[in-house]
Design an enzyme around this catalytic site. Structure first.
Site, short mmCIF file in Angstrom:
data_model
loop_
_atom_site.label_atom_id
_atom_site.label_comp_id
_atom_site.label_asym_id
_atom_site.label_seq_id
_atom_site.Cartn_x
_atom_site.Cartn_y
_atom_site.Cartn_z
N ASP A 54 39.86 36.70 52.88
CA ASP A 54 40.82 35.86 53.60
C ASP A 54 41.99 36.70 54.12
O ASP A 54 42.45 36.53 55.24
CB ASP A 54 41.37 34.76 52.68
N ASP B 298 37.56 32.48 45.04
CA ASP B 298 38.93 32.93 45.28
C ASP B 298 39.50 33.45 43.97
O ASP B 298 39.11 33.00 42.89
CB ASP B 298 39.79 31.78 45.80
#
EC number: 3.4.23.36
Length: 150
Positions: free
Chosen positions: A122, A108
């Site tokens: 995402d 991330d």
């Protein structure tokens, strides 16, 4: 649709590779969304973070395969909006699965300060899910108007 899904996955995987090698240790501020490197061993919102990596990978692979089958069956009759939604969700799912297979975690790199750190995949999944809901609402309205005309 598959080209768009592949593009979403390729861009996200490229950004993840850049984040791993190019982001400074503390990240840096970039406006409303900062760039900060993080690793998620779980699924959405770090759920199942303590589960064995193989179980998370297997579960993610099953969900991605089921999604692929749904898209394959539904695509021939889907509207453009639904095809865009499928492309976004499928591209995001494939990118996160591909990233996870390497070391059991998803990379991330986007951090807002008030939301868990996330990535482009995402974002694509969430936008695709919203588009699916909108396309379903549009189909429901169209079906209702058709029934009212009878």
């Amino acid at each position: 649709m598959l080209a768009v899904a592949a593009s979403v996955a390729a861009v996200d995987l490229s950004l993840k590779a850049w984040a791993q090698t190019g982001l400074p240790a503390g990240g840096f501020e970039a406006g409303p969304v900062d760039l900060r490197l993080a690793y998620n061993p779980g699924v959405a919102f770090s759920l199942a973070a303590g589960a064995p990596a193989a179980a998370v990978i297997a579960g993610t692979a099953v969900v991605t395969a089921a999604l692929t089958a749904l898209v394959w069956v539904s695509a021939p009759t889907a509207t453009r909006l639904r095809l865009a939604a499928f492309a976004a969700v499928l591209g995001g799912a494939v990118a996160n699965l591909t990233d996870r297979v390497g070391d059991g975690v998803v990379t991330d790199y986007l951090h807002s300060g008030w939301w868990p750190t996330f990535n482009l995949a995402d974002t694509a999944i969430v936008i695709g899910a919203i588009l699916l809901v909108l396309s379903s609402m549009g189909a429901s309205r169209a079906a209702g108007k058709h029934e009212a005309r009878r």
